[in-house]
Design a protein around this motif. Structure first.
Motif, short mmCIF file in Angstrom:
data_model
loop_
_atom_site.label_atom_id
_atom_site.label_comp_id
_atom_site.label_asym_id
_atom_site.label_seq_id
_atom_site.Cartn_x
_atom_site.Cartn_y
_atom_site.Cartn_z
N PRO A 53 48.81 35.01 34.24
CA PRO A 53 48.59 35.41 35.64
C PRO A 53 48.47 34.22 36.58
O PRO A 53 48.79 34.33 37.77
CB PRO A 53 47.28 36.20 35.58
CG PRO A 53 47.19 36.69 34.18
CD PRO A 53 47.82 35.62 33.34
N SER A 54 48.03 33.09 36.07
CA SER A 54 47.87 31.90 36.92
C SER A 54 49.21 31.31 37.34
O SER A 54 49.26 30.47 38.24
CB SER A 54 47.04 30.84 36.19
OG SER A 54 47.70 30.39 35.03
N GLN A 55 50.30 31.74 36.72
CA GLN A 55 51.63 31.22 37.07
C GLN A 55 52.28 31.98 38.22
O GLN A 55 53.37 31.60 38.66
CB GLN A 55 52.54 31.27 35.84
CG GLN A 55 52.13 30.33 34.72
CD GLN A 55 53.10 30.35 33.56
OE1 GLN A 55 52.87 31.02 32.56
NE2 GLN A 55 54.21 29.64 33.70
N LEU A 56 51.64 33.03 38.70
CA LEU A 56 52.21 33.83 39.77
C LEU A 56 51.96 33.19 41.13
O LEU A 56 50.84 32.77 41.44
CB LEU A 56 51.62 35.24 39.76
CG LEU A 56 51.95 36.11 38.54
CD1 LEU A 56 51.21 37.44 38.64
CD2 LEU A 56 53.45 36.33 38.42
N ALA A 57 52.98 33.13 41.96
CA ALA A 57 52.83 32.63 43.32
C ALA A 57 51.88 33.54 44.10
O ALA A 57 51.77 34.74 43.79
CB ALA A 57 54.19 32.57 44.01
N PRO A 58 51.17 33.02 45.09
CA PRO A 58 50.14 33.81 45.80
C PRO A 58 50.61 35.16 46.30
O PRO A 58 49.92 36.17 46.12
CB PRO A 58 49.74 32.88 46.95
CG PRO A 58 49.97 31.50 46.42
CD PRO A 58 51.20 31.62 45.57
N ASN A 59 51.78 35.22 46.95
CA ASN A 59 52.24 36.49 47.51
C ASN A 59 52.49 37.55 46.45
O ASN A 59 52.52 38.75 46.76
CB ASN A 59 53.51 36.28 48.33
CG ASN A 59 53.23 35.69 49.69
OD1 ASN A 59 52.08 35.51 50.08
ND2 ASN A 59 54.28 35.38 50.43
N SER A 60 52.67 37.13 45.20
CA SER A 60 52.88 38.10 44.12
C SER A 60 51.67 39.02 43.99
O SER A 60 51.82 40.22 43.72
CB SER A 60 53.12 37.37 42.79
OG SER A 60 54.24 36.51 42.87
N TYR A 61 50.47 38.47 44.16
CA TYR A 61 49.26 39.27 44.04
C TYR A 61 49.19 40.32 45.14
O TYR A 61 48.90 41.49 44.89
CB TYR A 61 48.02 38.37 44.06
CG TYR A 61 47.78 37.69 42.74
CD1 TYR A 61 47.10 38.34 41.72
CD2 TYR A 61 48.27 36.41 42.49
CE1 TYR A 61 46.89 37.74 40.50
CE2 TYR A 61 48.07 35.80 41.27
CZ TYR A 61 47.38 36.46 40.28
OH TYR A 61 47.19 35.86 39.06
N SER A 62 49.44 39.91 46.36
CA SER A 62 49.39 40.85 47.48
C SER A 62 50.44 41.95 47.31
O SER A 62 50.17 43.13 47.53
CB SER A 62 49.60 40.11 48.80
OG SER A 62 49.53 40.98 49.89
N PHE A 63 51.64 41.56 46.91
CA PHE A 63 52.71 42.54 46.70
C PHE A 63 52.34 43.55 45.62
O PHE A 63 52.46 44.77 45.80
CB PHE A 63 54.01 41.84 46.34
CG PHE A 63 55.10 42.77 45.88
CD1 PHE A 63 55.84 43.50 46.80
CD2 PHE A 63 55.36 42.94 44.52
CE1 PHE A 63 56.83 44.38 46.37
CE2 PHE A 63 56.35 43.81 44.09
CZ PHE A 63 57.09 44.53 45.02
N LEU A 64 51.87 43.06 44.47
CA LEU A 64 51.57 43.94 43.35
C LEU A 64 50.38 44.85 43.64
O LEU A 64 50.36 46.03 43.26
CB LEU A 64 51.31 43.12 42.09
CG LEU A 64 52.54 42.44 41.48
CD1 LEU A 64 52.13 41.47 40.38
CD2 LEU A 64 53.52 43.48 40.93
N LEU A 65 49.37 44.32 44.34
CA LEU A 65 48.21 45.15 44.69
C LEU A 65 48.60 46.25 45.67
O LEU A 65 48.18 47.40 45.54
CB LEU A 65 47.11 44.27 45.28
CG LEU A 65 46.37 43.38 44.29
CD1 LEU A 65 45.50 42.36 45.04
CD2 LEU A 65 45.52 44.20 43.34
N ALA A 66 49.41 45.90 46.68
CA ALA A 66 49.86 46.91 47.64
C ALA A 66 50.72 47.97 46.95
O ALA A 66 50.58 49.17 47.21
CB ALA A 66 50.64 46.24 48.77
#
Length: 232
Positions: A53-66
């Motif tokens: 999970p630490s290899q994901l770019a920041p926007n990946s988290y926002s996209f996946l959560l949304a």
């Protein structure tokens, strides 16, 4: 017990790709939705695509959560098969990957166009606990990602209806996540109903979440996010 997490600040001569006995994460990942413990659907996805999970770019988290909020609202399970049908994975460079919408399924927007210098703002996380698998996925860094979709489940989710409902819609990812959190703590004034399970708590979502422009004080947002972790 989920165990405890300890933040370790790096020394000036330490590097993100060579952490001490711990794991590297980034401040901008926190800005875009990373929380500890990491949501189960995120670790399941990372386990499937074989990266940390630490290899994901920041926007990946926002996209996946949304995307998880919208899927939960439509009673679609948060499993790797579903995410791999709706998202694509791009390699940004050695050990870094970006997850975003696949094809013309671009109903999630609103993330920053860039996070300049984000790779230099890192920290380490140590996890208490004797179990080897307490992260629920392999935390080792890899240079390649597994992009094949899992086998179709016996009871395949109806993504056709979901995509039809998303047609012509545009959701601001950070505001959607914020509004969903406010609904959970009953701070929102919009009409809401209970919906779904993101793997850690039951979230609620408005019937009309088309890019709502919610005004929230930073203090309220940070307080709510802190409270959320007590339910994880």
């Amino acid at each position: 017990m989920m165990g405890k997490f300890e933040v370790v600040l790096p020394h000036p001569d330490e590097r993100a790709h060579r952490p001490p006995p711990s794991h590297t994460f980034y401040v901008n990942q926190l800005d875009m939705g990373l929380r500890f413990p990491i949501q189960r659907f995120l670790t399941s996805l990372c386990k499937h695509i074989k990266i940390s999970p630490s290899q994901l770019a920041p926007n990946s988290y926002s996209f996946l959560l949304a995307l998880a909020v919208l899927l939960s609202y439509h009673d679609i399970p948060l499993i790797p098969y579903v995410f791999m049908q709706l998202a694509q994975i791009k390699r940004l460079g050695p050990g870094k990957f970006y997850i975003s919408h696949k094809g013309d399924h671009n109903f999630i927007k609103g993330n920053p166009s860039s996070h300049k210098g984000w790779m230099s703002r890192f920290f380490y996380i140590k996890r208490d606990g004797k179990r080897r698998s307490h992260w629920r996925c392999d935390m080792s860094w890899r240079d390649n990602v597994y992009t094949l979709s899992p086998r179709t489940p016996e009871r395949s989710p109806n993504l056709t209806s979901f995509l039809e409902a998303m047609r012509g819609k545009s959701y601001n990812a950070p505001e959607l996540i914020k509004e969903d959190l406010l609904c959970f703590f009953k701070f929102s004034r919009k009409g809401v109903e209970l919906s779904g399970d993101l793997g850690i708590v039951v979230f609620c979502l408005t019937h009309a979440i088309t890019c709502a422009r919610t005004r929230v004080s930073p203090e309220l947002t940070l307080s709510s996010l802190s409270l959320l972790q007590t339910h994880a």
